[in-house]
Design an enzyme around this catalytic site. Sequence first.
Site, mmCIF file in Angstrom:
data_model
loop_
_atom_site.group_PDB
_atom_site.id
_atom_site.type_symbol
_atom_site.label_atom_id
_atom_site.label_comp_id
_atom_site.label_asym_id
_atom_site.label_seq_id
_atom_site.Cartn_x
_atom_site.Cartn_y
_atom_site.Cartn_z
ATOM 1 N N HIS A 47 -0.432 -6.774 -2.366
ATOM 2 C CA HIS A 47 -1.209 -8.039 -2.465
ATOM 3 C C HIS A 47 -0.515 -9.297 -2.921
ATOM 4 O O HIS A 47 -1.330 -10.143 -2.989
ATOM 5 C CB HIS A 47 -2.406 -7.502 -3.441
ATOM 6 C CG HIS A 47 -3.256 -6.433 -3.103
ATOM 7 N ND1 HIS A 47 -2.958 -5.261 -3.475
ATOM 8 C CD2 HIS A 47 -4.344 -6.424 -2.163
ATOM 9 C CE1 HIS A 47 -3.982 -4.405 -3.024
ATOM 10 N NE2 HIS A 47 -4.602 -5.088 -2.005
ATOM 11 N N SER B 249 -5.720 -4.785 -6.996
ATOM 12 C CA SER B 249 -6.770 -4.970 -5.969
ATOM 13 C C SER B 249 -8.025 -4.986 -6.398
ATOM 14 O O SER B 249 -8.830 -5.910 -5.602
ATOM 15 C CB SER B 249 -6.591 -3.820 -5.007
ATOM 16 O OG SER B 249 -6.987 -2.597 -5.539
ATOM 17 N N LYS C 65 -1.273 -6.668 5.431
ATOM 18 C CA LYS C 65 -2.464 -7.615 4.577
ATOM 19 C C LYS C 65 -1.873 -9.069 4.846
ATOM 20 O O LYS C 65 -2.444 -9.472 5.907
ATOM 21 C CB LYS C 65 -1.987 -7.316 3.137
ATOM 22 C CG LYS C 65 -2.665 -6.002 2.719
ATOM 23 C CD LYS C 65 -2.831 -5.598 1.412
ATOM 24 C CE LYS C 65 -3.641 -4.279 0.962
ATOM 25 N NZ LYS C 65 -3.309 -3.185 1.631
#
Length: 240
Positions: A127, A99, A158
Amino acid sequence: GDLPIHGRLERALAEFHGAEGALLFNSGYHANAGIPPALVGRGDAIFSDVLNHASIVDGAILSRAELVRYRHCDVQELSDLLAASRARRKLVVTDAVFSMDGDAAPLLEIAELCERHGAMLYVDEAHAVGVLGPTGAGLAEAWGVKDRVDVEMGTLGKALGSFGAYAAGDRRLRELLVTRARSFVFTTALPPAACGASLAALEIVRGEPERRARLHVSISRPRRSPSALRARSGDQRKSA
């Protein structure tokens, strides 16, 4: 608190990852805090990249297993630590895409080490899901190691723009987590509306790959811009 829509989403996520099963959690933090303690405990060891997300560190601490941290993406140090360990069970945990730095874990090499040393491999794809891989399933898919990963954790909040998280893996993993992951057992289910939004987002990810293509074009632009190139060359001069 499960409803039919929760089961629909779990089946869709399992299919998305090419896994036998999937289990929903209320957030990425719930998943990372609850899964390691369900897999390992006292007498075991967790090997964790030093830049792993804080939720992974907290899950490792809650497991009561020995926490062994290796230098960021340092495959050689991880190999040495695994070889030296006398733990009963070994679990290697890594973010797929980190991240803070935005770099990717060397999953192929890590998977090979886990097989060589009899360790389980847990990959946090938070991610990477929706962004990487031919179908958007993440870094393990992008590098062709999905069948060598024991646990794939992903988030719905996300790239998918909804809320919640999940673990994908074989049927036995799901059965174990249903009974032993405290962050699943002792909380309420995700809101049905969030599950519906996640199902719709999965359809977009699978059916509209051009969105990922546009994203990667947008990502590449700042890297190629004159200001970025100047900043990079300036950093190199400073380091020299």
